[in-house]
Design an enzyme around this catalytic site. Structure first.
Site, mmCIF file in Angstrom:
data_model
loop_
_atom_site.group_PDB
_atom_site.id
_atom_site.type_symbol
_atom_site.label_atom_id
_atom_site.label_comp_id
_atom_site.label_asym_id
_atom_site.label_seq_id
_atom_site.Cartn_x
_atom_site.Cartn_y
_atom_site.Cartn_z
ATOM 1 N N SER A 96 10.093 12.673 2.285
ATOM 2 C CA SER A 96 9.222 11.766 1.549
ATOM 3 C C SER A 96 8.183 11.201 2.493
ATOM 4 C CB SER A 96 10.039 10.629 0.925
ATOM 5 O OG SER A 96 9.208 9.765 0.172
ATOM 6 N N HIS A 100 -1.206 5.610 4.238
ATOM 7 C CA HIS A 100 -2.131 4.534 3.888
ATOM 8 C C HIS A 100 -3.304 4.554 4.872
ATOM 9 C CE1 HIS A 100 0.473 2.669 0.900
ATOM 10 N NE2 HIS A 100 1.482 2.747 1.751
ATOM 11 N N HIS A 110 0.843 10.447 -1.472
ATOM 12 C CA HIS A 110 2.307 10.456 -1.447
ATOM 13 C C HIS A 110 2.801 11.859 -1.765
ATOM 14 C CE1 HIS A 110 5.996 10.349 -4.098
ATOM 15 N NE2 HIS A 110 6.477 9.865 -2.974
ATOM 16 N N ARG A 264 19.176 3.630 4.623
ATOM 17 C CA ARG A 264 18.569 2.830 5.698
ATOM 18 C C ARG A 264 17.315 2.137 5.174
ATOM 19 N NH1 ARG A 264 14.876 3.833 10.145
ATOM 20 N NH2 ARG A 264 15.470 2.588 11.966
#
Length: 306
Positions: A96, A100, A110, A264
């Site tokens: 993933s 930005h 994304h 996490r």
């Protein structure tokens, strides 16, 4: 279905994809570099490696996170649409990333590709792929959006003419802020629960989506990264980043899965922008570029239509 699911094969692809994506992004960013942080999964077995780039000239902050985790029970976010899988143990592997950029004229992007196996004693394992790519511009450049969707369509074309329209529609519906009645951005591709073609073809589709991210995004970044901007554009970028935060914390399945499964936290929330603003009841000036973004870009549209 043909071909047994091969978790190791998927893992090796995703590790290589993380390497190639980070390398390509560093070619555009002149100063900052990705810092790798290896971690172990406290909620079960496994772990991952998070790579984060901060305070760059072109990329203000970006994260590319690889993970492979196993647990004794799928969390609610993974079984909401498939309740028959509740209580099964699981293996999940995925990549993933969120980028930005610093310049407001460069969109946020994304990508996510993932593979799950859910197991239960005395029952056949259930596996599926999911993922997608999507683009969130702050300023409305039609040619950028068209190029993004052409790349998205190219990722789907080898798998059938109906795949791009289906995944594009799914993306528009998924990345939608119901409480704002607007899309998060201009979409791209989204798919989930994919196993209908058999393992090899489904895996090939996931690879195609992952492999098309850099060719889709880098040309836009290179074209817009040096566009002049001032405080107005930066303030609007930070205001619109607030929508990104809202979506990720309220709706995003990956975020919810990570938090519900004891993942996490630092790696899960690395998708959030470094600076975001909220303003009470703010509206763009009529006829402004910001107004055009709202009226022309934040509703589902056939970007490649006549």
């Amino acid at each position: 279905m043909t071909g047994a699911p091969d978790l190791e094969q998927v893992e090796q692809y995703l590790i290589g994809l993380q390497d190639s994506v980070c390398s390509a992004l560093e070619q555009v960013e002149p100063v900052a570099r990705f810092i790798e942080d290896a971690w172990s999964y406290e909620g079960g077995k496994g772990g991952g490696r998070s790579r984060v780039l901060s305070e760059g000239i072109v990329i203000e902050q970006g994260g590319v996170n690889y993970s492979r985790v196993s647990g004794t029970s799928l969390p609610p976010s993974a079984t909401a649409h498939r309740p028959e899988l509740a209580g099964r143990s699981f293996h999940a592997v995925g990549l993933s990333l969120v980028i930005h950029p610093r310049n407001p004229h460069v969109p946020t992007s994304h990508a996510n590709v993932r593979f799950f196996i859910a197991e239960k004693q005395d029952a056949a394992p259930v596996w599926w792929f999911g993922g997608g790519i999507d683009l969130t511009p702050y300023y409305p450049y039609m040619e950028d959006v068209i190029a993004w969707h052409k790349a998205s369509r190219a990722a789907c074309e080898p798998f059938g003419e109906d795949i791009y329209p289906r995944c594009k529609k799914w993306c528009d519906e998924y990345f939608f802020l119901k409480h704002r009645n607007e899309t998060r951005g201009v979409g791209g591709l989204f798919f989930d629960d994919l196993n209908e073609w058999g393992f090899e073809r489904c895996f090939a589709f996931m690879r195609s989506v992952g492999d098309h991210y850099i060719p889709a995004y880098l040309p836009i970044m290179q074209l817009r990264k040096d566009t002049p901007y001032g405080k107005r554009e930066q303030d609007f970028q930070r205001y619109r980043r607030g929508r990104y935060v809202e979506f990720n914390l309220i709706y995003d399945r990956g975020t919810l899965f990570g938090l519900q499964s004891g993942g996490r936290t630092e790696s899960i929330l690395m998708s959030l922008p470094p600076v975001a603003h909220w303003r009470y009841n703010w509206k763009p000036a009529e006829g402004s570029p910001e107004d055009y973004l709202y009226k022309g870009f934040l509703k589902p549209k056939d970007w490649l239509g006549d």
